[in-house]
Design an enzyme around this catalytic site. Sequence first.
Site, PDB file in Angstrom:
ATOM      1  N   SER A 119       0.827  -1.199   0.000  1.00 37.84           N
ATOM      2  CA  SER A 119       0.000   0.000   0.000  1.00 37.84           C
ATOM      3  C   SER A 119       0.865   1.253   0.000  1.00 37.84           C
ATOM      4  CB  SER A 119      -0.967  -0.037   1.191  1.00 37.84           C
ATOM      5  OG  SER A 119      -1.953   0.952   1.075  1.00 37.84           O
ATOM      6  N   ASP A 214      -8.541  -4.652  -6.455  1.00 37.39           N
ATOM      7  CA  ASP A 214      -8.179  -3.687  -5.425  1.00 37.39           C
ATOM      8  C   ASP A 214      -9.150  -2.508  -5.488  1.00 37.39           C
ATOM      9  OD1 ASP A 214      -7.021  -1.876  -3.701  1.00 37.39           O
ATOM     10  OD2 ASP A 214      -5.010  -2.055  -4.537  1.00 37.39           O
ATOM     11  N   HIS A 248      -6.985  -5.546  -1.769  1.00 39.30           N
ATOM     12  CA  HIS A 248      -5.851  -4.649  -1.546  1.00 39.30           C
ATOM     13  C   HIS A 248      -4.795  -5.218  -0.604  1.00 39.30           C
ATOM     14  CE1 HIS A 248      -3.728  -0.857  -1.353  1.00 39.30           C
ATOM     15  NE2 HIS A 248      -3.864  -0.802  -0.045  1.00 39.30           N
TER      16      HIS A 248
END
Length: 309
Positions: A119, A214, A248
């Site tokens: 991330s 995602d 994600h």
Amino acid sequence: MSSQVRLSLLPRARCMFDEPVQVKVAGLRSGQMVTLRARSTDEKGVLFSSSATFRADGSGQIDLERDPSLGGTYTGEGPFPAVLDLYTSGGGLSEKRPSLLASRGPQVGSKGVGVISLSKSGDLALSMASYLQGVEAVVWINGCSANTLLPLYYQKSQILPALMIDLSKLIPTESEAFNGKKVMNDPLAEENEATLIPVERAEGRLLFVASEDDLNWDSTAYVDMMVERLQRHRKDNFEIVCYPGAGHILEPPYGPYCPSSLHAVVGSPVLLGGEAWSHAAAEVHLWEKIQEFFRTHLSCDATQTKAKL
């Protein structure tokens, strides 16, 4: 259950959590319905639980590796690895991934280091590889191609400005968690080009990992941007792994699947995306890929530094 019912955990009951465990039940009646439950408490004391119902076969046995559930609910020895684990912006210290990597003992010497990211920390890892010497291998998982949220400084000098978010692009959903896939401003827009990380400067190997479902942001689009930039500069020091149906947050395998989470920047729950089965399969495959990548691309000196602890 009857004392004749036997629950088996193979190959052993105690193991590291990234190792698959085969669960078998024997001694049931033919066709008997059984609900199996599992619980796990993380390092912050948060309890995760799951349950699933199975039907025994004609011999009174259930094999979770073989038998589909009828429905479920989800409430080293050796040198010390020179791998820097940059986690996401969720806050706190997460030790499970670095401790697992350390236990696997990648044969890493003193020549350079590896970096693993997820991330927001993906842009930090790429910036390290682009501006610092000695970064030999970077794993970038669902990050961004630009420096995000905060300006990047090195020795009190700003290196990159920040690509910001537009909260008006948050999409509300019935689950009360927002879809934030398009919330980041476009890094290719003229006013944002200075935020792009000059990834072509990186000399080490790069592993780009993108989840195609995602919903936190558009990871696959960011991979495309970086690949186009690298190819334009005639660089081929990268490889790509994409996972359809994955969300994600790709963690080491066999942990709870979280379809949404409180976002530290947005201040509200956001969807992370993914379908449970596909996401779990992606985590299993990726964990092996990460270990293989570091073992392949991190050099090992003939002499190793002894531990001082």
